[in-house]
Design a protein around this motif. Sequence first.
Motif, mmCIF file in Angstrom:
data_model
loop_
_atom_site.group_PDB
_atom_site.id
_atom_site.type_symbol
_atom_site.label_atom_id
_atom_site.label_comp_id
_atom_site.label_asym_id
_atom_site.label_seq_id
_atom_site.Cartn_x
_atom_site.Cartn_y
_atom_site.Cartn_z
ATOM 1 N N HIS A 169 -3.255 -12.810 1.281
ATOM 2 C CA HIS A 169 -3.199 -11.585 1.396
ATOM 3 C C HIS A 169 -2.316 -11.904 2.729
ATOM 4 O O HIS A 169 -2.102 -12.426 2.512
ATOM 5 C CB HIS A 169 -4.276 -10.680 1.703
ATOM 6 N N GLN A 172 -4.873 -6.219 0.899
ATOM 7 C CA GLN A 172 -5.871 -5.628 1.167
ATOM 8 C C GLN A 172 -6.720 -7.517 0.894
ATOM 9 O O GLN A 172 -7.089 -7.912 -0.583
ATOM 10 C CB GLN A 172 -6.450 -5.075 -0.504
ATOM 11 N N ARG A 198 0.834 -1.513 -0.029
ATOM 12 C CA ARG A 198 -0.222 0.291 0.137
ATOM 13 C C ARG A 198 1.109 1.065 -0.238
ATOM 14 O O ARG A 198 0.915 2.105 1.148
ATOM 15 C CB ARG A 198 -0.937 -0.232 1.180
ATOM 16 N N PRO A 224 -2.003 -5.507 7.128
ATOM 17 C CA PRO A 224 -1.638 -3.981 6.479
ATOM 18 C C PRO A 224 -1.292 -4.235 8.058
ATOM 19 O O PRO A 224 -1.077 -4.123 8.701
ATOM 20 C CB PRO A 224 -2.890 -3.646 6.601
#
Length: 472
Positions: A426, A419, A392, A429
Amino acid sequence: MHVRIGEAGKRRGAIQIDLARAACAGTRLLQRAGEGDQAVANAQRLDARLRGDAGIDRPAMNDEIGRAHAASRERGQRGLSKRTTAPAHVTPLLGQFAHQAGGLEQRQAGSDGQMLCAGGWALGTWLTDESMPATASLMEQEARETPAVAARLLGHRDDLARLGERLRALAPRYALALGRGSSDAAALLAKYLFELRLGVPTVSAAPSVLSIYGRRLALERALLLVISQSGRSPDLVEFCRAAAGPEVLRVALLNEPSAPLAGAVDTCLPLEAGQEKSVAATKSCLAAMLLAFALAAYWRADRDAIVAFERAPDALGKALAQDWSAGEDFFAADGSVYVIGRGPGLAIAAEAALKLKETMGLHAEAVSAAEIRHGPLALAGPRLRVVIFAARDAAFESLRQLGDELAQLGCPLLFISPQPALSPLHVAPDAEPVLEHLAMLLRFYVLASAGALRRGRSPDAPPLLRKITETR
């Protein structure tokens, strides 16, 4: 004081006296979390085994880690509740809880907590390996040691701080980064970090300019960063020896600090990866990437990045807990694969593409998301599989759009990101995109190992390759 623990120390090379403290912490955490008689019995058995090997008196440990027990009780219970749907392996929880205790203790009590944190991860690695199926490859086992390696790297924060001060005083006008194989991918990450975060132009050095063509470079007020697992490649050693010049600082990231390359540079930072037997490098590459990130952070005196470095063991540990079973069949068939990244993600793509070649025998090419439109896009279609690594950062949205476009063109796609809504594969985060990249690569290593075994190949001993390659 750190000492090796009997045969376990010989086998792992990096398991130290910290393990007994971690076992003790884990036992009491499991008891307080109400895990059950069998779990406690397993923890106590291992605790006794480790204390017997290390000759450590348990009561003497209780005071040292008492604060960690109390502080981590609630966190340990939350962690336990999240693991209830996992396979019924009790012992890996011990390392997880010990790490949680160590992480809190580290913030409260400095070096003692650091020892406990490192021990917790090393213990978790050891336990996880012991409970793995017999078919688990060395590559997977070594990849799973990475959080413990990251914890050990925290012990070099003072060295990194001094090196950062030295670099700020030197103020290099440019940098050269060099390595071979996986180390070259780490050098590529260093390039992006030095340019993006420090504004220092960084180029990939070509040792053959000297070793084959006999030409010395005129270097002045420069940083030379060389990365090597073995430190034995003659061309790297010769290049570094010849790179001396006015205000040239030669820094090596080495897994073997006594290797010949150490004598050809001004300062070394150890990778702390321990012995790596699989031909496919995993923990040593991630250690080099993490050290390159830390070097940029301390050079810039970037407090946020330094804090991110300190939480790397936790971020990497979380990555290993992710379920990537949805990607297990993606590499079953033959055919070419594009591995795409942008900026720092291109370094991750380069390493992942190398692993697909080494372990699975697939033709894989790392491609910049920008360069794909300058020719490579012509191959897009149902026969071309695509893997995209997207942390990100500022490139995320363009990578997402590229993934949509390639999927519309018929390319089978693995979009790997933090995400969950976009990526069945994934990672958790993180506020630091580089940690997201490293977490994705670590989990990809485990996927690559499993994929190689499914294709009937050994990820530990690929044909025609050796662990140490000495180029000239």
